[in-house]
Design a protein around this motif. Structure first.
Motif, PDB file in Angstrom:
ATOM      1  N   GLU A 123      78.245  54.472  67.886  1.00 35.88           N
ATOM      2  CA  GLU A 123      77.172  54.424  66.875  1.00 35.88           C
ATOM      3  C   GLU A 123      75.853  53.966  67.512  1.00 35.88           C
ATOM      4  OE1 GLU A 123      78.356  52.018  63.600  1.00 35.88           O
ATOM      5  OE2 GLU A 123      80.317  52.978  63.380  1.00 35.88           O
ATOM      6  N   SER A 124      75.582  54.494  68.702  1.00 34.20           N
ATOM      7  CA  SER A 124      74.407  54.053  69.472  1.00 34.20           C
ATOM      8  C   SER A 124      73.223  54.969  69.204  1.00 34.20           C
ATOM      9  CB  SER A 124      74.747  54.068  70.970  1.00 34.20           C
ATOM     10  OG  SER A 124      75.106  55.383  71.377  1.00 34.20           O
ATOM     11  N   ASP A 125      72.047  54.490  69.599  1.00 38.55           N
ATOM     12  CA  ASP A 125      70.833  55.288  69.495  1.00 38.55           C
ATOM     13  C   ASP A 125      70.634  56.178  70.712  1.00 38.55           C
ATOM     14  OD1 ASP A 125      70.238  54.120  67.043  1.00 38.55           O
ATOM     15  OD2 ASP A 125      69.159  52.447  67.988  1.00 38.55           O
ATOM     16  N   TYR A 126      71.145  55.747  71.835  1.00 36.63           N
ATOM     17  CA  TYR A 126      70.983  56.543  73.052  1.00 36.63           C
ATOM     18  C   TYR A 126      72.182  56.317  73.979  1.00 36.63           C
ATOM     19  CZ  TYR A 126      69.871  52.322  75.688  1.00 36.63           C
ATOM     20  OH  TYR A 126      69.938  51.097  76.294  1.00 36.63           O
ATOM     21  N   ILE A 127      72.361  57.251  74.920  1.00 35.71           N
ATOM     22  CA  ILE A 127      73.363  57.141  75.995  1.00 35.71           C
ATOM     23  C   ILE A 127      72.632  57.412  77.303  1.00 35.71           C
ATOM     24  CG2 ILE A 127      75.489  58.061  76.988  1.00 35.71           C
ATOM     25  CD1 ILE A 127      76.262  58.990  74.163  1.00 35.71           C
ATOM     26  N   LEU A 128      72.782  56.505  78.278  1.00 35.35           N
ATOM     27  CA  LEU A 128      72.097  56.627  79.560  1.00 35.35           C
ATOM     28  C   LEU A 128      73.127  56.807  80.674  1.00 35.35           C
ATOM     29  CD1 LEU A 128      69.594  56.523  81.378  1.00 35.35           C
ATOM     30  CD2 LEU A 128      69.809  54.016  81.376  1.00 35.35           C
ATOM     31  N   ILE A 129      72.962  57.912  81.436  1.00 35.18           N
ATOM     32  CA  ILE A 129      73.824  58.179  82.586  1.00 35.18           C
ATOM     33  C   ILE A 129      72.985  57.972  83.840  1.00 35.18           C
ATOM     34  CG2 ILE A 129      75.304  59.852  83.740  1.00 35.18           C
ATOM     35  CD1 ILE A 129      75.558  61.314  81.059  1.00 35.18           C
ATOM     36  N   THR A 130      73.434  57.061  84.728  1.00 35.82           N
ATOM     37  CA  THR A 130      72.674  56.709  85.927  1.00 35.82           C
ATOM     38  C   THR A 130      73.525  56.952  87.167  1.00 35.82           C
ATOM     39  OG1 THR A 130      71.524  54.991  84.684  1.00 35.82           O
ATOM     40  CG2 THR A 130      71.370  54.893  87.084  1.00 35.82           C
ATOM     41  N   LEU A 131      72.931  57.632  88.170  1.00 33.12           N
ATOM     42  CA  LEU A 131      73.591  57.862  89.462  1.00 33.12           C
ATOM     43  C   LEU A 131      72.838  57.111  90.543  1.00 33.12           C
ATOM     44  CD1 LEU A 131      74.872  60.303  87.870  1.00 33.12           C
ATOM     45  CD2 LEU A 131      74.920  61.493  90.069  1.00 33.12           C
ATOM     46  N   TYR A 162      79.260  54.671  99.242  1.00 31.94           N
ATOM     47  CA  TYR A 162      79.755  54.725  97.871  1.00 31.94           C
ATOM     48  C   TYR A 162      78.790  55.467  96.957  1.00 31.94           C
ATOM     49  CZ  TYR A 162      83.028  51.129  99.380  1.00 31.94           C
ATOM     50  OH  TYR A 162      84.003  50.434 100.037  1.00 31.94           O
ATOM     51  N   LEU A 163      79.368  56.131  95.960  1.00 31.60           N
ATOM     52  CA  LEU A 163      78.632  56.726  94.856  1.00 31.60           C
ATOM     53  C   LEU A 163      78.883  55.870  93.621  1.00 31.60           C
ATOM     54  CD1 LEU A 163      77.036  58.965  93.393  1.00 31.60           C
ATOM     55  CD2 LEU A 163      79.221  60.184  93.115  1.00 31.60           C
ATOM     56  N   LYS A 164      77.772  55.441  92.969  1.00 38.48           N
ATOM     57  CA  LYS A 164      77.883  54.561  91.812  1.00 38.48           C
ATOM     58  C   LYS A 164      77.320  55.288  90.591  1.00 38.48           C
ATOM     59  CE  LYS A 164      77.039  50.587  94.836  1.00 38.48           C
ATOM     60  NZ  LYS A 164      76.160  49.414  95.104  1.00 38.48           N
ATOM     61  N   ILE A 165      78.114  55.303  89.522  1.00 40.64           N
ATOM     62  CA  ILE A 165      77.719  55.968  88.283  1.00 40.64           C
ATOM     63  C   ILE A 165      77.888  54.984  87.143  1.00 40.64           C
ATOM     64  CG2 ILE A 165      78.126  57.924  86.748  1.00 40.64           C
ATOM     65  CD1 ILE A 165      79.413  59.373  89.106  1.00 40.64           C
ATOM     66  N   LYS A 166      76.853  54.932  86.250  1.00 43.69           N
ATOM     67  CA  LYS A 166      76.935  54.089  85.064  1.00 43.69           C
ATOM     68  C   LYS A 166      76.696  54.941  83.826  1.00 43.69           C
ATOM     69  CE  LYS A 166      73.859  50.913  85.845  1.00 43.69           C
ATOM     70  NZ  LYS A 166      73.067  49.678  85.614  1.00 43.69           N
ATOM     71  N   VAL A 167      77.554  54.735  82.816  1.00 44.57           N
ATOM     72  CA  VAL A 167      77.371  55.361  81.510  1.00 44.57           C
ATOM     73  C   VAL A 167      77.266  54.211  80.505  1.00 44.57           C
ATOM     74  CG1 VAL A 167      78.316  56.921  79.786  1.00 44.57           C
ATOM     75  CG2 VAL A 167      78.721  57.365  82.220  1.00 44.57           C
ATOM     76  N   GLU A 168      76.077  53.998  79.968  1.00 44.63           N
ATOM     77  CA  GLU A 168      75.857  52.854  79.078  1.00 44.63           C
ATOM     78  C   GLU A 168      75.236  53.295  77.754  1.00 44.63           C
ATOM     79  OE1 GLU A 168      72.939  50.071  80.570  1.00 44.63           O
ATOM     80  OE2 GLU A 168      72.255  51.555  82.045  1.00 44.63           O
ATOM     81  N   LYS A 176      76.623  44.699  71.304  1.00 49.22           N
ATOM     82  CA  LYS A 176      75.703  44.713  72.441  1.00 49.22           C
ATOM     83  C   LYS A 176      75.923  45.918  73.346  1.00 49.22           C
ATOM     84  CE  LYS A 176      74.850  39.746  72.693  1.00 49.22           C
ATOM     85  NZ  LYS A 176      74.856  38.555  73.571  1.00 49.22           N
ATOM     86  N   GLY A 177      76.730  46.846  72.920  1.00 51.04           N
ATOM     87  CA  GLY A 177      76.898  48.065  73.693  1.00 51.04           C
ATOM     88  C   GLY A 177      77.999  47.983  74.730  1.00 51.04           C
ATOM     89  N   THR A 178      78.169  49.113  75.422  1.00 53.11           N
ATOM     90  CA  THR A 178      79.238  49.264  76.418  1.00 53.11           C
ATOM     91  C   THR A 178      78.675  49.924  77.665  1.00 53.11           C
ATOM     92  OG1 THR A 178      80.884  49.522  74.665  1.00 53.11           O
ATOM     93  CG2 THR A 178      81.502  50.279  76.871  1.00 53.11           C
TER      94      THR A 178
END
Length: 470
Positions: free
Chosen positions: A394-402, A408-414, A458-460
């Motif tokens: 139920e979020s307002d936005y989704i941010l995908i960061t590479l 290493y390859l680091k990916i965040k989905v918040e 506070k999100g995930t």
């Protein structure tokens, strides 16, 4: 004498043994002489000779008997003096030394002789070994010649165990008796080690490690030294480890079976979802197209133009839906340009299709190609994380960061949604349990690490770290 022999040197024991052998030979010779003389005297005292004998003959016979008796007694005394006396003196000297050690062990004024020092050290060592080591010496008939005090206490016997069968002292079970006898009879080497599972006289099961040492004793007697170690705790620990390992293996096999079943169920659900999307979306559009085509009236040019315009809109939407379904099944962008480009394309398409604000940022401008299997699993994990955010956050936005380094390859989905408790995901958010589990399985499969941080309201944030092969 057997115990005193243990305090003597090998040379002293050999001398004493030879003296004992001479004593036995001398007594045997004396026995033969007595038997022969008895036979001669019996012939002389036969009835015929007795009738013809005069008083003088009887006196001569008595004199001869007296001389023979004196000879026998003298010979016997000579044996006792010549042979027994040195043995007696040796033992007497030894006992005197031991008593002197006992009486003067605390007397520092009088220095001990080298023999006394040796005997003292041996006595101390014997005491320590006797009270600390499980050992026994047995004869060639498996009878106990000597057993340590520690061994007696360990076996729980209070009576004297000397001359008892060794196997009967260890256990009361006849099948175990046979096994011990077989081990002792086949132990022909200098040192033989065996592990035995036995039952004591109280019915308790115990394990011992038995070392059999064959010793060369006097008269070639086959005495053996038995040294034992209690390994019951070690065996129980090993059996417990085997049981735990077996249970762990069974649990892992069952877990793999459950996971396989869940994967098959998820695949079947995915097929049903795709079939439903095609039926409800593409199928309805195709049906609408057919009705629109059938309803075109070519005689009425104005209505025909309107129908063609409507058909173009339906065809455009149909093309978009077909692309969305095919992209969800096997995105061509992933095969052609790599995981970074595929994730960017997915974020754009998800945003367009759902109207949700899905943002994408490639901080380090990662564009390297990885192994096909690694790229597919990374893409599916990110796709699952985005789907979970769309369904439950139920979020307002989704941010995908590479972002990436050399290794290493680091990916965040918040997202900024309602969040959840990661430790109790299945009960907090309905339906996320298997999804999170499949994400972890995929990341572990490619040697990466998955970490989920979330707080209520506070999100995930889903953190994915994957090693890059140089």
């Amino acid at each position: 004498m057997g115990l005193l022999d243990t305090y003597l040197s090998d040379r002293e024991r050999s001398l004493l043994q030879r003296r004992r052998s001479k004593i036995s030979g001398a007594f045997f010779l004396l026995f033969v002489v007595v038997v022969v003389m008895s036979y001669v005297i019996q012939n002389q005292l036969s009835e015929e000779n007795t009738v013809l004998m005069t008083k003088e003959d009887i006196s001569d016979l008595k004199r001869n008997l007296a001389l023979i008796s004196i000879f026998v007694m003298g010979y016997l005394g000579w044996i006792l003096f010549k042979l027994i006396r040195p043995t007696y003196i040796s033992y007497l000297d030894l006992i005197t030394d031991l008593l002197a050690i006992k009486n003067n062990v605390h007397n520092t004024d009088r220095p001990l002789s080298s023999r006394e020092n040796t005997l003292l050290r041996f006595r101390e060592l014997n005491f320590a070994v006797n009270n600390a080591v499980l050992y026994a010496t047995i004869t060639d008939e498996n009878r106990i010649a000597y057993i340590s005090k520690k061994f007696e206490e360990y076996l729980g016997h209070k009576e004297d165990l000397t001359f008892r069968k060794f196997e009967e002292v260890l256990t009361y079970k006849h099948n175990q008796h046979h096994r011990i006898r077989k081990i002792l009879s086949t132990a022909t080497g200098e040192l033989v080690n065996k592990e035995l599972r036995l039952t004591n006289h109280k019915g308790d099961i115990f394990w011992i490690e038995m070392s059999i040492i064959n010793m060369d004793n006097l008269k070639n007697s086959k005495r053996r030294l038995i040294v034992c170690h209690d390994i019951t705790k070690r065996k129980h620990a090993g059996l417990e480890m085997q049981r735990v390992s077996r249970n762990k293996f069974v649990a892992e096999v069952q877990s793999q079976k459950d996971l396989s079943q869940q994967i098959m169920t998820a695949q079947e659900d995915e097929r049903k979802r795709i079939a439903k999307d095609i039926h409800d979306g593409i199928g309805q559009m195709l049906t609408a197209l057919r009705f629109n085509i059938d309803g075109i009236d070519l005689t009425n040019q104005e209505k025909a133009d309107e129908s063609l315009t409507s058909l173009k809109e339906v065809f455009g939407q149909l093309i978009k839906d077909v692309r969305a379904v095919t992209f969800s099944l096997a995105p061509p962008e992933l095969t052609d340009h790599g995981v970074a480009s595929a994730i960017r394309k997915m974020s754009n398409m998800v945003g367009n299709f759902t109207g949700h604000k899905v943002l994408y940022e490639n901080i380090s401008e990662f564009d390297k190609r990885l192994e096909n299997n690694v790229e597919v699993n990374i893409y599916r994990v990110v796709q699952e994380a985005v789907n979970n955010a769309l369904k439950y956050s139920e979020s307002d936005y989704i941010l995908i960061t590479l972002d990436h380094t050399d290794s290493y390859l680091k990916i965040k989905v918040e997202d900024d949604g309602v969040g959840f408790d990661p430790k109790n995901a299945t009960s907090t958010i309905e339906g996320t349990g298997n999804g999170l589990r499949f994400m972890k399985e995929r990341v572990n499969y490619i040697g990466g690490e998955l970490r989920i941080s979330s707080e209520l309201d506070k999100g995930t944030t889903v953190h994915i770290v994957v090693p890059i092969d140089k």
